[in-house]
Design an enzyme around this catalytic site. Structure first.
Site, PDB file in Angstrom:
ATOM      1  CD  GLU A  70      78.014  98.933  39.591  1.00 38.95           C
ATOM      2  OE1 GLU A  70      79.106  98.366  39.766  1.00 38.95           O
ATOM      3  OE2 GLU A  70      77.889  99.989  38.963  1.00 38.95           O
TER       4      GLU A  70
ATOM      5  CB  SER B  93      78.895  95.210  38.831  1.00 35.16           C
ATOM      6  OG  SER B  93      79.613  95.894  39.815  1.00 35.16           O
TER       7      SER B  93
ATOM      8  CE1 TYR C 257      82.139  92.791  42.524  1.00 30.79           C
ATOM      9  CE2 TYR C 257      80.492  92.597  40.799  1.00 30.79           C
ATOM     10  CZ  TYR C 257      81.499  93.308  41.424  1.00 30.79           C
ATOM     11  OH  TYR C 257      81.876  94.521  40.922  1.00 30.79           O
TER      12      TYR C 257
ATOM     13  NE  ARG D 274      88.532  96.295  36.947  1.00 30.62           N
ATOM     14  CZ  ARG D 274      87.243  96.323  37.327  1.00 30.62           C
ATOM     15  NH1 ARG D 274      86.914  96.587  38.569  1.00 30.62           N
ATOM     16  NH2 ARG D 274      86.297  96.097  36.442  1.00 30.62           N
TER      17      ARG D 274
ATOM     18  CG  ASP E 254      87.408  96.045  32.949  1.00 28.49           C
ATOM     19  OD1 ASP E 254      88.302  95.779  33.783  1.00 28.49           O
ATOM     20  OD2 ASP E 254      86.229  96.285  33.266  1.00 28.49           O
TER      21      ASP E 254
ATOM     22  CD  GLU F  54      83.134  98.605  31.754  1.00 26.71           C
ATOM     23  OE1 GLU F  54      82.750  99.140  32.801  1.00 26.71           O
ATOM     24  OE2 GLU F  54      82.469  97.783  31.119  1.00 26.71           O
TER      25      GLU F  54
ATOM     26  N   GLY G 106      85.546  97.884  42.471  1.00 29.25           N
ATOM     27  CA  GLY G 106      85.141  97.098  43.628  1.00 29.25           C
ATOM     28  C   GLY G 106      86.274  96.887  44.613  1.00 29.25           C
TER      29      GLY G 106
END
Length: 314
Positions: free
Chosen positions: A26, A154, A220, A259, A261, A274, A280
């Site tokens: 990443e 990512s 991204y 964060r 998900d 996760e 990011g």
């Protein structure tokens, strides 16, 4: 003024090293995140400088005066507890979660096992280490499935598969990034991402993409990814989602910011995927969007994250 906004004089943070880059898969995302964080801190009046973490990092750590570190390293080497342990040994306060939570959240398999032990919903899964494992997972879990390296972020190395041949190929591809490969039941339905900042759950974001799932390009590069704030849930379901997020973060032990998900199935049930302990911070990133919905601009967000490190290290 948001209750999350930093109230400290920016100069009171001292000399702040923004750690970014690194050598994980990443790296490119981390370079963009680090540049954005560094610029915001400097514009706010913080005495901040950047370090692209490489082979000379220990020498830089010894030669530079660093009062605290803002970690914007995504993936292994920065998000997995190793950098956190190094900074603790050096006596340098840092942003985000501690050693245990960072290491645990980076390991998708063990995060799921912790959630399962507490009765928190997460998709059924299996670990792949051979073609035989792939065939067994196909028989046990059915299709479609999602394949992912257990220690990457990512969406790197991830693939959705609909048959055994695809599963074996996806396992081989994911194995390039990680010796441990995870396969999960595919949850068909909307995806949400929810940020936590200093113990407060921020407004959830509903995600939409024409891709088969929210992959690296959708995160991204793509211009057609949809971000819904408000997320589209009714008040009761949104409250349920935020409570689940808080429980998921508490189970892993995250602090500062993170964060989570989450997927929602056709019956309206939520499923934890996760936790990201160093999310990011690029122009496509989700935590800054959630922070704006909570009344914080990007500069206020990074100052709030930095202030949390001061509380943890004091």
């Amino acid at each position: 003024m948001s209750a999350l906004q930093s109230t400290r004089n920016p100069q009171a943070f001292g000399r702040v090293a923004v750690l970014f880059g690194g050598r994980s898969a990443e790296r490119e995302v981390s370079l963009k995140s680090g540049a954005a964080v560094l610029a915001a801190l400097q514009d706010a009046g913080v005495d901040a400088f950047g370090i692209d973490v490489g082979e000379d990092f220990l020498a830089r750590l010894a030669s530079e005066r660093i009062d605290r570190a803002f970690i914007v390293l995504h993936g292994r080497g920065g998000e997995d507890g190793s950098m956190q342990g190094l900074l603790e040994c050096a006596g340098i306060p840092y942003t985000g979660s501690g050693i245990l939570a960072s290491a645990l959240a980076m390991d998708k398999l063990r995060t799921k096992q912790v959630w399962q032990s507490l009765g928190l919903p997460t998709p059924r899964h299996a670990v792949l280490a051979s073609e035989a494992d792939c065939r067994q997972a196909a028989e046990t879990l059915g299709f479609p499935l999602i394949v992912k390296p257990a220690h990457e972020g990512s969406s790197i190395g991830m693939a959705k598969v609909d048959g055994v041949a695809e599963l074996i190929a996806a396992w081989r591809s994911a194995s390039v990034y990680d010796a441990q490969v995870l396969v999960e039941q595919w949850i068909q339905g909307p995806e949400y991402t929810i940020a936590m900042l200093r113990g407060e759950v921020l407004p959830p974001i509903g995600l939409g993409t024409p891709h088969s799932f929210y992959d690296y390009d959708a995160k991204y590069l793509a211009s057609d990814t949809q971000y819904r704030i408000p997320c589209g849930l009714d008040a009761a379901k949104e409250a349920e989602l935020k409570e689940l997020t808080a429980r998921a973060c508490e189970a892993v032990g995250v602090s500062g910011w993170a964060r989570v998900d989450v997927m929602q199935d056709a019956d309206g049930n939520f499923w934890l995927l996760e936790v990201n302990t160093v999310p990011g911070m690029t122009d496509h990133s989700l935590v800054p969007m959630a922070a704006r919905a909570a009344g914080l601009d990007f500069q206020q967000l990074v100052l709030a994250i930095l202030e949390a490190s001061q509380e943890a290290g004091s």
